[in-house]
Write an enzyme that holds these catalytic residues in place. Structure first.
Site, PDB file in Angstrom:
ATOM      1  N   GLN A  98       2.771   2.899  90.266  1.00  0.00           N
ATOM      2  CA  GLN A  98       3.312   4.200  89.838  1.00  0.00           C
ATOM      3  C   GLN A  98       3.673   4.123  88.348  1.00  0.00           C
ATOM      4  O   GLN A  98       3.962   5.135  87.733  1.00  0.00           O
ATOM      5  CB  GLN A  98       4.580   4.556  90.626  1.00  0.00           C
ATOM      6  CG  GLN A  98       4.387   4.643  92.112  1.00  0.00           C
ATOM      7  CD  GLN A  98       5.712   4.791  92.822  1.00  0.00           C
ATOM      8  OE1 GLN A  98       6.246   5.908  92.984  1.00  0.00           O
ATOM      9  NE2 GLN A  98       6.280   3.675  93.240  1.00  0.00           N
ATOM     10  N   VAL A 100       3.487   3.601  84.318  1.00  0.00           N
ATOM     11  CA  VAL A 100       2.562   4.066  83.270  1.00  0.00           C
ATOM     12  C   VAL A 100       2.601   3.123  82.056  1.00  0.00           C
ATOM     13  O   VAL A 100       2.014   3.397  81.031  1.00  0.00           O
ATOM     14  CB  VAL A 100       2.949   5.504  82.829  1.00  0.00           C
ATOM     15  CG1 VAL A 100       2.827   6.483  83.991  1.00  0.00           C
ATOM     16  CG2 VAL A 100       4.361   5.568  82.250  1.00  0.00           C
ATOM     17  N   ASP A 101       3.272   1.947  82.244  1.00  0.00           N
ATOM     18  CA  ASP A 101       3.590   1.084  81.091  1.00  0.00           C
ATOM     19  C   ASP A 101       2.495   0.073  80.737  1.00  0.00           C
ATOM     20  O   ASP A 101       2.668  -0.725  79.818  1.00  0.00           O
ATOM     21  CB  ASP A 101       4.935   0.354  81.347  1.00  0.00           C
ATOM     22  CG  ASP A 101       4.892  -0.524  82.609  1.00  0.00           C
ATOM     23  OD1 ASP A 101       5.970  -0.763  83.188  1.00  0.00           O
ATOM     24  OD2 ASP A 101       3.800  -0.970  83.015  1.00  0.00           O
ATOM     25  N   HIS A 116       0.058   7.415  88.289  1.00  0.00           N
ATOM     26  CA  HIS A 116       0.733   8.408  87.445  1.00  0.00           C
ATOM     27  C   HIS A 116       0.254   8.388  86.006  1.00  0.00           C
ATOM     28  O   HIS A 116       0.919   8.924  85.136  1.00  0.00           O
ATOM     29  CB  HIS A 116       2.252   8.183  87.495  1.00  0.00           C
ATOM     30  CG  HIS A 116       2.828   8.382  88.866  1.00  0.00           C
ATOM     31  ND1 HIS A 116       4.048   7.863  89.248  1.00  0.00           N
ATOM     32  CD2 HIS A 116       2.330   9.000  89.952  1.00  0.00           C
ATOM     33  CE1 HIS A 116       4.282   8.193  90.507  1.00  0.00           C
ATOM     34  NE2 HIS A 116       3.260   8.870  90.961  1.00  0.00           N
ATOM     35  N   GLY A 185       9.706  -2.977  94.029  1.00  0.00           N
ATOM     36  CA  GLY A 185      10.419  -2.346  92.907  1.00  0.00           C
ATOM     37  C   GLY A 185      10.260  -0.846  92.796  1.00  0.00           C
ATOM     38  O   GLY A 185      10.073  -0.310  91.705  1.00  0.00           O
ATOM     39  N   GLU A 213      17.743  -3.635  96.007  1.00  0.00           N
ATOM     40  CA  GLU A 213      18.648  -2.860  96.883  1.00  0.00           C
ATOM     41  C   GLU A 213      17.837  -2.241  98.016  1.00  0.00           C
ATOM     42  O   GLU A 213      16.619  -2.315  98.038  1.00  0.00           O
ATOM     43  CB  GLU A 213      19.347  -1.763  96.063  1.00  0.00           C
ATOM     44  CG  GLU A 213      18.357  -0.754  95.485  1.00  0.00           C
ATOM     45  CD  GLU A 213      19.005   0.246  94.528  1.00  0.00           C
ATOM     46  OE1 GLU A 213      20.126  -0.010  94.052  1.00  0.00           O
ATOM     47  OE2 GLU A 213      18.364   1.277  94.241  1.00  0.00           O
TER      48      GLU A 213
HETATM   49  C1  BV8 Z   1       2.373  16.157  93.580  1.00  0.00           C
HETATM   50  C2  BV8 Z   1       5.608  10.573  85.253  1.00  0.00           C
HETATM   51  C3  BV8 Z   1       0.902  17.618  94.632  1.00  0.00           C
HETATM   52  C4  BV8 Z   1       6.595  10.816  84.272  1.00  0.00           C
HETATM   53  C5  BV8 Z   1       6.322  10.565  87.493  1.00  0.00           C
HETATM   54  C6  BV8 Z   1       6.843  15.871  99.250  1.00  0.00           C
HETATM   55  C7  BV8 Z   1       5.491  15.587  99.337  1.00  0.00           C
HETATM   56  C8  BV8 Z   1       4.671  15.689  98.222  1.00  0.00           C
HETATM   57  C9  BV8 Z   1       5.206  16.040  96.974  1.00  0.00           C
HETATM   58  C10 BV8 Z   1       6.546  16.294  96.904  1.00  0.00           C
HETATM   59  C11 BV8 Z   1       7.355  16.245  98.024  1.00  0.00           C
HETATM   60  N1  BV8 Z   1       8.604  16.582  97.625  1.00  0.00           N
HETATM   61  C12 BV8 Z   1       8.621  16.837  96.301  1.00  0.00           C
HETATM   62  C13 BV8 Z   1       7.383  16.677  95.854  1.00  0.00           C
HETATM   63  C14 BV8 Z   1       6.979  16.814  94.476  1.00  0.00           C
HETATM   64  C15 BV8 Z   1       7.180  15.549  93.656  1.00  0.00           C
HETATM   65  C16 BV8 Z   1       8.124  14.542  94.212  1.00  0.00           C
HETATM   66  O1  BV8 Z   1       7.726  13.596  94.902  1.00  0.00           O
HETATM   67  N2  BV8 Z   1       9.394  14.709  93.895  1.00  0.00           N
HETATM   68  C17 BV8 Z   1      10.381  13.750  94.343  1.00  0.00           C
HETATM   69  C18 BV8 Z   1      11.322  13.417  93.203  1.00  0.00           C
HETATM   70  C19 BV8 Z   1      11.065  14.300  95.563  1.00  0.00           C
HETATM   71  N3  BV8 Z   1       5.895  14.925  93.505  1.00  0.00           N
HETATM   72  C20 BV8 Z   1       5.094  15.388  92.535  1.00  0.00           C
HETATM   73  O2  BV8 Z   1       5.362  16.334  91.826  1.00  0.00           O
HETATM   74  C21 BV8 Z   1       3.777  14.656  92.389  1.00  0.00           C
HETATM   75  N4  BV8 Z   1       2.700  15.588  92.431  1.00  0.00           N
HETATM   76  O3  BV8 Z   1       3.008  16.026  94.585  1.00  0.00           O
HETATM   77  O4  BV8 Z   1       1.241  16.913  93.474  1.00  0.00           O
HETATM   78  C22 BV8 Z   1       1.503  18.965  94.427  1.00  0.00           C
HETATM   79  C23 BV8 Z   1       1.107  19.691  93.316  1.00  0.00           C
HETATM   80  C24 BV8 Z   1       1.653  20.971  93.145  1.00  0.00           C
HETATM   81  C25 BV8 Z   1       2.596  21.465  94.054  1.00  0.00           C
HETATM   82  C26 BV8 Z   1       3.000  20.662  95.152  1.00  0.00           C
HETATM   83  C27 BV8 Z   1       2.461  19.410  95.337  1.00  0.00           C
HETATM   84  C28 BV8 Z   1       3.726  13.993  91.030  1.00  0.00           C
HETATM   85  C29 BV8 Z   1       4.579  12.760  91.067  1.00  0.00           C
HETATM   86  C30 BV8 Z   1       4.460  12.032  89.724  1.00  0.00           C
HETATM   87  C31 BV8 Z   1       5.632  12.403  88.901  1.00  0.00           C
HETATM   88  N5  BV8 Z   1       5.612  11.621  87.687  1.00  0.00           N
HETATM   89  N6  BV8 Z   1       6.292   9.956  86.350  1.00  0.00           N
HETATM   90  C32 BV8 Z   1       6.752   9.584  83.445  1.00  0.00           C
HETATM   91  O5  BV8 Z   1       6.725   8.466  83.993  1.00  0.00           O
HETATM   92  O6  BV8 Z   1       6.920   9.801  82.260  1.00  0.00           O
HETATM   93  S1  BV8 Z   1       7.252   9.924  88.735  1.00  0.00           S
HETATM   94  C33 BV8 Z   1       8.380   8.773  88.183  1.00  0.00           C
HETATM   95  O7  BV8 Z   1       8.980   8.241  89.368  1.00  0.00           O
HETATM   96  C34 BV8 Z   1       7.782   7.537  87.524  1.00  0.00           C
HETATM   97  O8  BV8 Z   1       6.447   7.663  87.163  1.00  0.00           O
HETATM   98  C35 BV8 Z   1       7.894   6.426  88.552  1.00  0.00           C
HETATM   99  O9  BV8 Z   1       6.715   5.749  88.653  1.00  0.00           O
HETATM  100  C36 BV8 Z   1       8.140   7.213  89.787  1.00  0.00           C
HETATM  101  C37 BV8 Z   1       8.767   6.484  90.926  1.00  0.00           C
HETATM  102  O10 BV8 Z   1       9.977   5.893  90.475  1.00  0.00           O
HETATM  103  P1  BV8 Z   1      10.150   4.315  90.732  1.00  0.00           P
HETATM  104  O11 BV8 Z   1       8.988   3.627  90.131  1.00  0.00           O
HETATM  105  O12 BV8 Z   1      10.416   4.061  92.163  1.00  0.00           O
HETATM  106  O13 BV8 Z   1      11.406   3.977  89.847  1.00  0.00           O
HETATM  107  P2  BV8 Z   1      12.938   4.175  90.257  1.00  0.00           P
HETATM  108  O14 BV8 Z   1      13.753   4.011  89.025  1.00  0.00           O
HETATM  109  O15 BV8 Z   1      13.095   5.401  91.090  1.00  0.00           O
HETATM  110  O16 BV8 Z   1      13.229   2.945  91.235  1.00  0.00           O
HETATM  111  C38 BV8 Z   1      13.177   1.628  90.726  1.00  0.00           C
HETATM  112  C39 BV8 Z   1      13.386   0.702  91.913  1.00  0.00           C
HETATM  113  O17 BV8 Z   1      13.253  -0.650  91.467  1.00  0.00           O
HETATM  114  C40 BV8 Z   1      14.757   0.837  92.538  1.00  0.00           C
HETATM  115  O18 BV8 Z   1      14.613   0.865  93.947  1.00  0.00           O
HETATM  116  C41 BV8 Z   1      15.475  -0.457  92.110  1.00  0.00           C
HETATM  117  O19 BV8 Z   1      16.375  -0.917  93.096  1.00  0.00           O
HETATM  118  C42 BV8 Z   1      14.322  -1.404  92.003  1.00  0.00           C
HETATM  119  N7  BV8 Z   1      14.514  -2.530  91.073  1.00  0.00           N
HETATM  120  C43 BV8 Z   1      15.167  -2.527  89.886  1.00  0.00           C
HETATM  121  N8  BV8 Z   1      15.068  -3.745  89.316  1.00  0.00           N
HETATM  122  C44 BV8 Z   1      14.326  -4.516  90.165  1.00  0.00           C
HETATM  123  C45 BV8 Z   1      13.971  -3.745  91.284  1.00  0.00           C
HETATM  124  N9  BV8 Z   1      13.236  -4.231  92.304  1.00  0.00           N
HETATM  125  C46 BV8 Z   1      12.840  -5.525  92.225  1.00  0.00           C
HETATM  126  N10 BV8 Z   1      13.125  -6.333  91.173  1.00  0.00           N
HETATM  127  C47 BV8 Z   1      13.865  -5.859  90.137  1.00  0.00           C
HETATM  128  N11 BV8 Z   1      14.154  -6.686  89.112  1.00  0.00           N
END
Ligand code: BV8
Ligand code: ZN
Length: 246
Positions: A98, A100-101, A116, A185, A213
């Site tokens: 997921q 983009v880095d 993404h 992650g 977590e």
């Molecule tokens: C879409 C680009 C179809 C920006 C990103 C239900 C079903 C389908 C869609 C949806 C739905 N409900 C809502 C939606 C829409 C939405 C969505 O999912 N919203 C969520 C928030 C509810 N989805 C979309 O819009 C997607 N498109 O569905 O198209 C469509 C089209 C039109 C109309 C309807 C449907 C598009 C999704 C892409 C969005 N773009 N990024 C940018 O990056 O600049 S998403 C963004 O979140 C990032 O790209 C990232 O990749 C992504 C996920 O986040 P994570 O990678 O999980 O990062 P996060 O910080 O959350 O978590 C980090 C984790 O790492 C934590 O758990 C932490 O504990 C852990 N961690 C930390 N350190 C460590 C570690 N683990 C291990 N070791 C460590 N050291």
């Protein structure tokens, strides 16, 4: 627990790994939803959406330029490298990210599906023509497409935007075929990426989560390992090497 997973892994030929921002955290890249996460300072809708870009392309480009500069200074960590080693030990290995880095590519991973997009790629907001060598964009003077005059934007999938259909379809196909599916992650909150592990499990895959977590997936995975991916993944690969050589 780890021995059990590695015991299964050594007999698997089809493995998929889904990564999120957590795998890059130990490289110094801020995650999205953590305490000091990117979304903490900004609202995703404010920056990672077409509406934001249409209403204020300058601030969106300032944010992406800031992230590009930050990411340009960091290196892949031991977690990224461990996945390269794992890829070389498994017959059919697929890395779905997921992120983009670009850090998986820099680490040397081969079979990467970038769900993404990629922060270093630019495209036209209207006709999607790619502008790879555009380099940094000046937010004060955003260039336009030579084909259709549309504004140039990051080639990243924003909220509400469709993912590249070929990429997401291949990711689901690999998830359905997977014998073992790692989720590393990610908070597993963003769809359709977060649907992949569920589909994998529905098709018989063993689900293994590595995270510092518990997440939205933790209650349904077969194995949850609490730990940093940069520390845990090298251990898993070492153990697999030992087990394969015995
Ligand atoms: C879409 C680009 C179809 C920006 C990103 C239900 C079903 C389908 C869609 C949806 C739905 N409900 C809502 C939606 C829409 C939405 C969505 O999912 N919203 C969520 C928030 C509810 N989805 C979309 O819009 C997607 N498109 O569905 O198209 C469509 C089209 C039109 C109309 C309807 C449907 C598009 C999704 C892409 C969005 N773009 N990024 C940018 O990056 O600049 S998403 C963004 O979140 C990032 O790209 C990232 O990749 C992504 C996920 O986040 P994570 O990678 O999980 O990062 P996060 O910080 O959350 O978590 C980090 C984790 O790492 C934590 O758990 C932490 O504990 C852990 N961690 C930390 N350190 C460590 C570690 N683990 C291990 N070791 C460590 N050291
Ligand atoms: Zn264009």
């Amino acid at each position: 627990m780890l021995e059990e997973v590695v015991g299964k892994l050594k007999n698997c030929s089809k493995v998929v790994v889904l990564t999120g921002a957590g795998i890059s955290a130990e490289s110094g890249v801020p995650t999205f939803r953590g305490k000091e996460g990117l979304w903490g300072k900004f609202k995703p809708e404010q920056l990672a959406s077409m509406d934001a870009f249409m209403s204020n392309p300058k601030i969106v480009w300032e944010w992406y330029n800031w992230r590009r500069e930050l990411i340009a200074k960091v290196r892949p960590n031991a977690g990224h490298v461990a996945l390269v080693n794992l890829e070389n030990m498994i017959d059919e290995f697929t890395l779905v990210t997921q992120n983009v880095d670009n850090l998986h590519f820099l680490a040397g991973s081969k079979s990467i599906l970038e769900l993404h997009g990629n922060i270093y790629r630019n495209k036209c907001m209207d006709c999607s023509a790619l502008y790879e060598d555009e380099g940094d964009i000046n937010p004060e003077r955003i260039p336009t497409c030579s084909l259709c005059n549309g504004k140039i934007r990051p080639d990243i999938v924003w909220f509400g935007e469709m993912l590249d259909s070929d990429i997401i379809n291949r990711a689901f196909l690999k998830a359905e075929e997977a014998e073992l599916f790692f989720v590393v992650g990610t908070s597993a909150l963003v769809h359709p990426a977060a649907t992949l592990p569920i589909v994998a499990q529905q098709h018989g895959a063993i689900l293994v989560e590595i995270n510092v977590e518990r997440t939205a997936l933790s209650d349904i995975v077969d194995f949850h390992f609490e730990g940093k991916s940069g520390q845990f993944l090298p251990k898993l690969v070492e153990l697999l090497k030992e087990q394969i050589s015995t």
